[in-house]
Design a protein around this motif. Sequence first.
Motif, PDB file in Angstrom:
ATOM      1  N   VAL A   1      -3.152  -5.425  -9.481  1.00 21.74           N
ATOM      2  CA  VAL A   1      -2.463  -4.268 -10.044  1.00 21.74           C
ATOM      3  C   VAL A   1      -0.972  -4.467  -9.799  1.00 21.74           C
ATOM      4  O   VAL A   1      -0.537  -4.559  -8.657  1.00 21.74           O
ATOM      5  CB  VAL A   1      -2.946  -2.952  -9.391  1.00 21.74           C
ATOM      6  CG1 VAL A   1      -2.202  -1.774  -9.996  1.00 21.74           C
ATOM      7  CG2 VAL A   1      -4.445  -2.786  -9.544  1.00 21.74           C
ATOM      8  N   ILE A   2      -0.216  -4.554 -10.888  1.00 18.69           N
ATOM      9  CA  ILE A   2       1.228  -4.784 -10.789  1.00 18.69           C
ATOM     10  C   ILE A   2       1.938  -3.575 -11.374  1.00 18.69           C
ATOM     11  O   ILE A   2       1.704  -3.196 -12.523  1.00 18.69           O
ATOM     12  CB  ILE A   2       1.648  -6.067 -11.528  1.00 18.69           C
ATOM     13  CG1 ILE A   2       0.901  -7.262 -10.956  1.00 18.69           C
ATOM     14  CG2 ILE A   2       3.159  -6.267 -11.443  1.00 18.69           C
ATOM     15  CD1 ILE A   2       1.085  -8.555 -11.720  1.00 18.69           C
ATOM     16  N   VAL A   3       2.777  -2.950 -10.579  1.00 25.26           N
ATOM     17  CA  VAL A   3       3.545  -1.788 -11.015  1.00 25.26           C
ATOM     18  C   VAL A   3       4.988  -2.224 -11.242  1.00 25.26           C
ATOM     19  O   VAL A   3       5.539  -3.013 -10.471  1.00 25.26           O
ATOM     20  CB  VAL A   3       3.457  -0.632  -9.993  1.00 25.26           C
ATOM     21  CG1 VAL A   3       4.112  -0.994  -8.692  1.00 25.26           C
ATOM     22  CG2 VAL A   3       4.051   0.640 -10.550  1.00 25.26           C
TER      23      VAL A   3
ATOM     24  N   CYS B   1       3.122  -5.676  -6.312  1.00 24.77           N
ATOM     25  CA  CYS B   1       1.671  -5.823  -6.410  1.00 24.77           C
ATOM     26  C   CYS B   1       1.046  -4.772  -5.496  1.00 24.77           C
ATOM     27  O   CYS B   1       1.405  -4.679  -4.322  1.00 24.77           O
ATOM     28  CB  CYS B   1       1.239  -7.217  -5.978  1.00 24.77           C
ATOM     29  SG  CYS B   1       1.761  -8.499  -7.125  1.00 24.77           S
ATOM     30  N   LEU B   2       0.148  -3.986  -6.049  1.00 27.61           N
ATOM     31  CA  LEU B   2      -0.461  -2.898  -5.295  1.00 27.61           C
ATOM     32  C   LEU B   2      -1.872  -3.261  -4.869  1.00 27.61           C
ATOM     33  O   LEU B   2      -2.560  -4.035  -5.543  1.00 27.61           O
ATOM     34  CB  LEU B   2      -0.495  -1.625  -6.139  1.00 27.61           C
ATOM     35  CG  LEU B   2       0.842  -1.138  -6.668  1.00 27.61           C
ATOM     36  CD1 LEU B   2       0.643   0.083  -7.537  1.00 27.61           C
ATOM     37  CD2 LEU B   2       1.782  -0.834  -5.526  1.00 27.61           C
ATOM     38  N   ASN B   3      -2.300  -2.638  -3.782  1.00 29.23           N
ATOM     39  CA  ASN B   3      -3.670  -2.801  -3.313  1.00 29.23           C
ATOM     40  C   ASN B   3      -4.576  -1.989  -4.244  1.00 29.23           C
ATOM     41  O   ASN B   3      -4.476  -0.771  -4.283  1.00 29.23           O
ATOM     42  CB  ASN B   3      -3.781  -2.302  -1.873  1.00 29.23           C
ATOM     43  CG  ASN B   3      -5.178  -2.436  -1.321  1.00 29.23           C
ATOM     44  OD1 ASN B   3      -6.090  -2.901  -1.986  1.00 29.23           O
ATOM     45  ND2 ASN B   3      -5.343  -2.028  -0.081  1.00 29.23           N
ATOM     46  N   PRO B   4      -5.456  -2.649  -5.010  1.00 23.38           N
ATOM     47  CA  PRO B   4      -6.284  -1.921  -5.966  1.00 23.38           C
ATOM     48  C   PRO B   4      -7.291  -0.974  -5.306  1.00 23.38           C
ATOM     49  O   PRO B   4      -7.835  -0.101  -5.962  1.00 23.38           O
ATOM     50  CB  PRO B   4      -7.000  -3.022  -6.754  1.00 23.38           C
ATOM     51  CG  PRO B   4      -6.902  -4.232  -5.932  1.00 23.38           C
ATOM     52  CD  PRO B   4      -5.693  -4.085  -5.062  1.00 23.38           C
TER      53      PRO B   4
ATOM     54  N   SER C   1       0.816  -1.211   0.000  1.00 26.03           N
ATOM     55  CA  SER C   1       0.000   0.000   0.000  1.00 26.03           C
ATOM     56  C   SER C   1       0.850   1.263   0.000  1.00 26.03           C
ATOM     57  O   SER C   1       0.319   2.365   0.054  1.00 26.03           O
ATOM     58  CB  SER C   1      -0.924   0.009   1.220  1.00 26.03           C
ATOM     59  OG  SER C   1      -1.860  -1.031   1.122  1.00 26.03           O
ATOM     60  N   THR C   2       2.165   1.115  -0.088  1.00 27.81           N
ATOM     61  CA  THR C   2       3.068   2.260  -0.087  1.00 27.81           C
ATOM     62  C   THR C   2       2.915   3.047  -1.388  1.00 27.81           C
ATOM     63  O   THR C   2       2.997   2.467  -2.472  1.00 27.81           O
ATOM     64  CB  THR C   2       4.535   1.786   0.022  1.00 27.81           C
ATOM     65  OG1 THR C   2       4.658   0.928   1.150  1.00 27.81           O
ATOM     66  CG2 THR C   2       5.481   2.941   0.148  1.00 27.81           C
TER      67      THR C   2
END
Length: 101
Positions: free
Chosen positions: A67-69, A78-81, A42-43
């Motif tokens: 969601v992959i940045v 992997c991000l929290n969508p 979540s950063t």
Amino acid sequence: MQSQRNSLYMIGFILLLSHCLPASYGDSIMRELRCQCISTVSTPFHKKHIRSLEVTPNGPHCPRVEVIVTLRNGVQHCLNPKAKWLTTVVKKILKRNSQKK
């Protein structure tokens, strides 16, 4: 005679098509049949550090949106969508990309 010629064309087409497919084609299909993200971060990341952003919708391969940045240094997260900062960054990236065209 015509039938043999058609058969030869078909065999040639199949051989040509088989050389056009990448060697890792089967490997990428196997990789997509499961969730890519085990945990999420979540950063917040500033948009200038982001090289690409990939959104995978939920489906039979995975019950959640992923969601992959990819950062400019090549690291993937992997991000929290559901993170609020993510929608802001996505809007800015979309705006930046639409101005380039």
